[in-house]
Write a protein that holds these residues in place. Structure first.
Motif, PDB file in Angstrom:
ATOM      1  N   ILE A 226      44.390 -24.799  -5.086  1.00 24.73           N
ATOM      2  CA  ILE A 226      43.294 -24.233  -5.877  1.00 24.73           C
ATOM      3  C   ILE A 226      42.279 -25.330  -6.229  1.00 24.73           C
ATOM      4  CG2 ILE A 226      42.705 -23.227  -8.132  1.00 24.73           C
ATOM      5  CD1 ILE A 226      45.362 -21.689  -7.952  1.00 24.73           C
ATOM      6  N   TRP A 227      42.805 -26.489  -6.608  1.00 17.75           N
ATOM      7  CA  TRP A 227      41.900 -27.591  -6.975  1.00 17.75           C
ATOM      8  C   TRP A 227      41.149 -28.088  -5.752  1.00 17.75           C
ATOM      9  CZ3 TRP A 227      40.978 -32.710  -5.940  1.00 17.75           C
ATOM     10  CH2 TRP A 227      40.141 -33.371  -6.868  1.00 17.75           C
ATOM     11  N   LEU A 228      41.888 -28.198  -4.632  1.00 14.71           N
ATOM     12  CA  LEU A 228      41.276 -28.750  -3.422  1.00 14.71           C
ATOM     13  C   LEU A 228      40.154 -27.862  -2.887  1.00 14.71           C
ATOM     14  CD1 LEU A 228      44.348 -30.168  -1.484  1.00 14.71           C
ATOM     15  CD2 LEU A 228      42.475 -31.456  -2.523  1.00 14.71           C
ATOM     16  N   VAL A 229      40.407 -26.522  -2.812  1.00  9.02           N
ATOM     17  CA  VAL A 229      39.367 -25.672  -2.216  1.00  9.02           C
ATOM     18  C   VAL A 229      38.092 -25.707  -3.044  1.00  9.02           C
ATOM     19  CG1 VAL A 229      40.871 -24.092  -0.972  1.00  9.02           C
ATOM     20  CG2 VAL A 229      40.212 -23.550  -3.308  1.00  9.02           C
ATOM     21  N   SER A 230      38.198 -25.972  -4.344  1.00 13.78           N
ATOM     22  CA  SER A 230      36.948 -25.993  -5.098  1.00 13.78           C
ATOM     23  C   SER A 230      36.347 -27.385  -5.193  1.00 13.78           C
ATOM     24  CB  SER A 230      37.147 -25.391  -6.496  1.00 13.78           C
ATOM     25  OG  SER A 230      38.489 -25.383  -6.860  1.00 13.78           O
ATOM     26  N   ASN A 231      37.058 -28.399  -4.656  1.00 10.94           N
ATOM     27  CA  ASN A 231      36.532 -29.760  -4.761  1.00 10.94           C
ATOM     28  C   ASN A 231      36.254 -30.440  -3.433  1.00 10.94           C
ATOM     29  OD1 ASN A 231      36.312 -30.764  -7.672  1.00 10.94           O
ATOM     30  ND2 ASN A 231      38.240 -29.641  -7.642  1.00 10.94           N
ATOM     31  N   ILE A 232      36.704 -29.864  -2.331  1.00  6.53           N
ATOM     32  CA  ILE A 232      36.350 -30.428  -1.030  1.00  6.53           C
ATOM     33  C   ILE A 232      35.054 -29.771  -0.581  1.00  6.53           C
ATOM     34  CG2 ILE A 232      37.014 -30.629   1.396  1.00  6.53           C
ATOM     35  CD1 ILE A 232      39.879 -30.756   0.524  1.00  6.53           C
ATOM     36  N   HIS A 233      34.081 -30.583  -0.322  1.00  6.27           N
ATOM     37  CA  HIS A 233      32.772 -30.051   0.030  1.00  6.27           C
ATOM     38  C   HIS A 233      32.465 -30.295   1.492  1.00  6.27           C
ATOM     39  CE1 HIS A 233      32.607 -30.224  -4.306  1.00  6.27           C
ATOM     40  NE2 HIS A 233      31.588 -29.374  -4.265  1.00  6.27           N
ATOM     41  N   ILE A 234      31.926 -29.284   2.138  1.00  8.10           N
ATOM     42  CA  ILE A 234      31.423 -29.461   3.496  1.00  8.10           C
ATOM     43  C   ILE A 234      29.957 -29.069   3.473  1.00  8.10           C
ATOM     44  CG2 ILE A 234      31.547 -28.678   5.878  1.00  8.10           C
ATOM     45  CD1 ILE A 234      34.530 -28.141   5.406  1.00  8.10           C
ATOM     46  N   GLY A 235      29.112 -29.972   3.844  1.00  5.85           N
ATOM     47  CA  GLY A 235      27.673 -29.717   3.805  1.00  5.85           C
ATOM     48  C   GLY A 235      27.178 -29.425   2.401  1.00  5.85           C
ATOM     49  N   GLY A 236      27.789 -30.063   1.422  1.00  8.18           N
ATOM     50  CA  GLY A 236      27.328 -29.902   0.052  1.00  8.18           C
ATOM     51  C   GLY A 236      27.864 -28.661  -0.645  1.00  8.18           C
ATOM     52  N   VAL A 237      28.613 -27.838   0.072  1.00  6.66           N
ATOM     53  CA  VAL A 237      29.156 -26.614  -0.533  1.00  6.66           C
ATOM     54  C   VAL A 237      30.675 -26.665  -0.441  1.00  6.66           C
ATOM     55  CG1 VAL A 237      29.132 -24.098  -0.444  1.00  6.66           C
ATOM     56  CG2 VAL A 237      27.108 -25.385   0.227  1.00  6.66           C
ATOM     57  N   SER A 238      31.361 -26.251  -1.519  1.00  9.06           N
ATOM     58  CA  SER A 238      32.815 -26.359  -1.523  1.00  9.06           C
ATOM     59  C   SER A 238      33.443 -25.325  -0.588  1.00  9.06           C
ATOM     60  CB  SER A 238      33.346 -26.153  -2.939  1.00  9.06           C
ATOM     61  OG  SER A 238      33.108 -24.821  -3.325  1.00  9.06           O
ATOM     62  N   LEU A 239      34.676 -25.627  -0.188  1.00  9.40           N
ATOM     63  CA  LEU A 239      35.410 -24.725   0.692  1.00  9.40           C
ATOM     64  C   LEU A 239      35.478 -23.330   0.090  1.00  9.40           C
ATOM     65  CD1 LEU A 239      38.525 -26.731   1.979  1.00  9.40           C
ATOM     66  CD2 LEU A 239      36.540 -25.938   3.276  1.00  9.40           C
ATOM     67  N   ALA A 240      35.732 -23.270  -1.215  1.00  7.94           N
ATOM     68  CA  ALA A 240      35.857 -21.983  -1.890  1.00  7.94           C
ATOM     69  C   ALA A 240      34.580 -21.170  -1.714  1.00  7.94           C
ATOM     70  CB  ALA A 240      36.151 -22.197  -3.375  1.00  7.94           C
ATOM     71  N   GLU A 241      33.431 -21.831  -1.913  1.00 11.54           N
ATOM     72  CA  GLU A 241      32.169 -21.091  -1.793  1.00 11.54           C
ATOM     73  C   GLU A 241      31.924 -20.647  -0.362  1.00 11.54           C
ATOM     74  OE1 GLU A 241      28.938 -22.848  -4.677  1.00 11.54           O
ATOM     75  OE2 GLU A 241      30.567 -24.302  -4.328  1.00 11.54           O
ATOM     76  N   HIS A 242      32.307 -21.513   0.604  1.00 14.76           N
ATOM     77  CA  HIS A 242      32.189 -21.117   2.009  1.00 14.76           C
ATOM     78  C   HIS A 242      32.951 -19.824   2.252  1.00 14.76           C
ATOM     79  CE1 HIS A 242      29.934 -24.137   4.078  1.00 14.76           C
ATOM     80  NE2 HIS A 242      30.622 -25.139   3.509  1.00 14.76           N
ATOM     81  N   PHE A 243      34.212 -19.813   1.791  1.00 12.49           N
ATOM     82  CA  PHE A 243      35.052 -18.636   2.043  1.00 12.49           C
ATOM     83  C   PHE A 243      34.489 -17.416   1.332  1.00 12.49           C
ATOM     84  CE2 PHE A 243      38.369 -15.652   0.930  1.00 12.49           C
ATOM     85  CZ  PHE A 243      39.017 -15.466   2.139  1.00 12.49           C
TER      86      PHE A 243
END
Lengths: 347, 476
Positions: free
Chosen positions: B325-342
């Motif tokens: 849960i912490w990782l998906v909201s804190n790993i960013h790809i292209g400035g957007v977090s994984l959570a937001e991508h999904f």
């Protein structure tokens, strides 16, 4: 407003398709299975099985009767027979058709697989007794003899299928047919039911609904045109000759007829006590062992104690403990000597 | 005797044995077993004498007459179960709050600042905000209700009352192809599905036991009640005047629970007639005599065997999930977090089912425990909407004391009445939590049944949500 309608229709179609594919017996998967069933090999094997059955029971067999039995046209059957003859499995004698030795041993292998599978379904699974035969008709063409032998070994190499037919041994031995139809029994003769024919289906269902099963003693009471009266384990039954001919019996010349009838456990009212006579052979496998574990064995006494709030199951007292038994199980347990229980008033 | 003779003899004997089997007839095994039992019973009748016990027995019968009577049987049962649930819910409130304030409000900041002093920010985030917080949440929400519910339930069992419930309920379950004892595993499931699945051991018939295991997830568990109550209060209670709000939202929650019971019966019926048709089935139900419960022993076994056992499994799964849960909201790809991508990617798909991407992601990453679904949803909503001043930062789950501020966050996330209703439905009909899935595997030892138990409710959930949403779009 268009979109939700479209989506709803698509959703309904998707759910409908899933149901159509997976619906038991009539769905696509089931139908595909059936198509596979009527392949050439299956027809050949079914023909061999029919021929063996005729020979075993000493009935003459020709093209038309075979075609009728397999529910195909006489032309198709003629082609099948020619094929079987080329394979060296049958010979023609005028109108009659016989199995060769190779043909007979092939047929016996199928019969063995069929009956072992029926026995397996009856003893080890929850498949209903009406479905045993149909399922075995499918499995007999799919299961190899080695697999069937392994299953038989695990069940302790049973000698009979649940309908009372002998299972051919691994060497292809089978005891000679010794039974007679119930309709041929004379008044006053005592015999044991050894087999109840599982085809046609409606007759078999009717007979099992009457509670008749292999192993019961029958005592012929009255034979009239169109009506046969007999006592099955002491209970009077009346059947038409057509139904009676589906029951095969083996005469027991020395046996005494069972005089006393029995009732079913389901008839026992609260506060009544009775003696257990036995468990119907339709109650098999795990369920039978469970009931016996509880002490449902001939000779023990059983008391109906309390009915559940919804009426079924009923709690029975046996060997000092109270167990609940459902009505459809209680129907398969036979009792006699019903007595009102005397309540001991604590003085 | 030579070797050859020996083998010939063996074959001969086997042949004779085989022929004898046919001559003896088909009932021979049963006859042997029956006569063994009959002999044993005869000997027992002659040699065993029973003294006393009579008064106790007649008292048993008097109690039985009342609790299994056509008129009083069911009311007594409903009242007793209602009391158990009421004691659980009201009794768990205070210790739950206490644990939460201790583990989440007090200990979490201390640990966090302690860890920050010597760890890089990402490690302290992963370990404290992720792993520790998920574990703390699970313990504080799960432990108190289970520690109250299980002992109460075990006491009723020990008293001898629960078998009578199964006895009374059996005819309903028989019609659904199930066993009366499923009433007990279902009730247990209202506390915790994993415990309900374990409780299915009392059903000794293989088919009915599998049915009870697979359908247990339709009992709304302790981790889902708070979600139901919160969402019902916000969205359904919010529709009517404050005077009726409490009644209407309570009605909605009870309605969802009853819907779950209905699903459990319908699915049992379908299973027993389709995939489970061939499994061996038997019915047996002993009605043991009543006896005074052994309170201390009950407390010990239900706390150790049930509560701590289930809690331990939940914690084991919560720790890695907290990290995810912490990782998906804190790993960013292209400035957007994984959570937001999904969430962006799954939104169009989720809208078809009347849900949203946040809910889908929350149900995927909060799989270890239903208890952390709402905190995850809140955290993700804040993350996606970019609200400021609420929450504790990305990847840190939180809950709010005030229902109104929770409502504000959800409304800002684009939630409507439909989202609320469908979340309630989806919370009832989705895959079991990973603790339960693991327990199902342990109990059935079969990947196939575990898979069916996992996928069946989620497919049902999507189907139900889909039709609810589309009908809603059509008429609203």
């Amino acid at each position: 407003m268009e979109q939700p309608v479209m989506a709803l229709v698509l959703g309904l179609v998707a759910v409908g398709t899933l149901i159509w594919v997976f619906w038991p017996k009539k769905g696509l998967l089931a139908r595909l299975g059936k198509v596979r069933m009527s392949s050439q090999r299956v027809l050949l094997e079914d023909t061999l099985k029919y021929l063996f059955d005729c020979e075993y029971k000493g009935i003459a067999c020709n093209l038309n009767s075979a075609a009728g039995n397999l529910n195909i046209s006489a032309d198709q059957m003629a082609k099948l027979m020619a094929h079987l003859k080329d394979m060296g499995l049958v010979v023609f004698e005028g109108h009659n058709i016989h199995l060769t030795d190779t043909g007979k041993s092939y047929a016996l292998r199928i019969v063995r697989v069929h009956r072992i599978w029926e026995r397996f379904l009856a003893d080890e699974t929850g498949v209903q007794h009406m479905d045993w035969h149909g399922e075995a008709d499918i499995q007999e063409h799919q299961l190899s003899l080695e697999e069937a032998n392994r299953i038989a070994a695990r069940m302790g190499n049973p000698a009979f299928d649940p309908h009372g037919d002998p299972i051919p041994s691994t060497e292809g031995e089978i005891p000679p047919f010794s039974g007679r139809p119930l309709s041929s029994l004379k008044e006053g003769e005592v015999a044991q039911i050894v087999h109840i024919e599982d085809e046609p289906h409606y007759i078999f269902e009717q007979l099992s609904a009457l509670g008749l099963y292999p192993g019961m003693q029958v005592y012929q009471l009255d034979v009239q045109q169109g009506k046969i009266t007999f006592a099955a384990d002491g209970n009077e039954c009346v059947l038409t000759p057509l139904f009676a001919s589906a029951i095969t019996v083996q005469p027991l010349p020395k046996a005494e007829p069972i005089q006393e009838g029995y009732q079913r456990l389901s008839e026992l009212q609260p506060d009544e006590t009775a003696n257990i006579v036995g468990i119907s052979s339709y109650c098999r496998g795990l369920q039978r062992r469970r009931l016996m574990d509880f002490g449902i064995v001939p000779g023990n006494s059983i008391t109906a104690e309390l009915r559940s709030a919804s009426g079924d199951p009923v709690g029975y007292r046996i060997l000092g403990t109270t167990i609940a038994i459902r009505k459809d199980q209680a129907n398969l347990i036979f009792i006699n000597n019903i007595k009102k229980e005397q309540h001991e008033q604590s003085a | 005797m030579t070797e050859q003779n020996k083998s010939k003899n063996t074959e001969e004997i086997l042949g004779i044995a085989n022929n004898l089997k046919w001559e003896l007839g088909m009932g021979i095994h049963d006859k042997i077993v029956s006569s063994l039992y009959a002999d044993a019973a005869q000997i027992a009748r002659k040699t065993v004498s029973i003294e006393g016990d009579k008064p106790a027995f007649s008292l048993d019968r008097k109690i039985d007459k009342i609790v299994t009577s056509r008129w009083s049987g069911f009311p007594i049962m409903f009242v007793l179960l209602a009391v158990v649930f009421w004691v659980t819910i009201s009794g768990a409130n205070y210790p739950s709050g206490l644990l939460a304030s201790l583990l989440v409000d007090t200990l979490h900041p201390i640990l966090k600042s302690g860890a920050d002093s010597f760890m890089p920010w990402w490690l302290s985030g992963l370990l404290i905000d992720g792993a520790y917080l998920a574990m703390a949440w699970v313990i504080s929400v799960m432990l108190p209700p289970m520690a109250i519910f299980f002992p109460l339930f075990t006491l009723l069992e020990d008293l001898g009352y629960l078998p009578r419930v199964a006895f009374n309920m059996d005819s309903l379950f028989r019609k659904a192809g199930a066993h009366g004892k499923q009433a007990l595993t279902m009730s247990m499931g209202f506390g915790c599905n994993a415990a309900g699945v374990i409780a299915a051991r009392v059903i000794d018939s293989p088919r009915e036991r599998l049915i009870a295991i697979i359908t247990n997830n339709f009992s709304l568990c302790n981790g889902r009640w708070p979600t139901q109550i919160l969402i019902a209060t916000i969205f359904i209670g919010g529709m009517v005047s404050p005077f009726w709000a409490g009644l209407v939202s309570t009605g909605a929650v009870v309605g969802v629970a009853v819907l779950g019971i209905a699903f459990s019966l319908i699915v049992s019926w379908v299973l027993s007639r389709s995939v489970l048709k061939g499994e061996a089935s038997t019915f047996s139900l002993e009605l043991p005599p009543y006896r005074p419960p052994r309170v201390l022993q009950t407390l010990y076994t239900s706390l150790i065997d049930r509560t701590l056992f289930v809690l331990w499994r939940a914690v084991v799964f919560a720790v890695p999930a907290g990290m995810v849960i912490w990782l998906v909201s804190n790993i960013h790809i292209g400035g957007v977090s994984l959570a937001e991508h999904f969430i962006d990617w799954s939104n169009p798909f989720a809208v078809v089912f009347g849900l949203n991407g946040v809910i889908l992601l929350a149900y995927i990453i909060a799989i270890p425990a239903n208890e952390i679904v709402i905190p995850t949803i809140l955290m993700l909503t804040v993350l996606v909407t970019g609200m400021s001043g609420v929450g504790e930062g990305s990847g840190v789950m939180f809950e709010l004391d005030s229902i109104t501020s929770t409502e504000n966050i959800l409304r800002a996330g684009g939630w409507t009445l439909l989202t609320g209703i469908n979340l309630m439905l989806f919370s009832l009909l989705h895959n079991p939590c990973s603790t339960t899935i693991y327990t199902i595997y342990k109990e059935t030892k079969s990947a196939k049944w575990t898979l069916i138990a996992t996928l069946l409710p989620i497919v049902l959930g999507f189907v139900v949500c889909f039709f609810t949403a589309q009908l809603w779009y059509l008429f609203a």
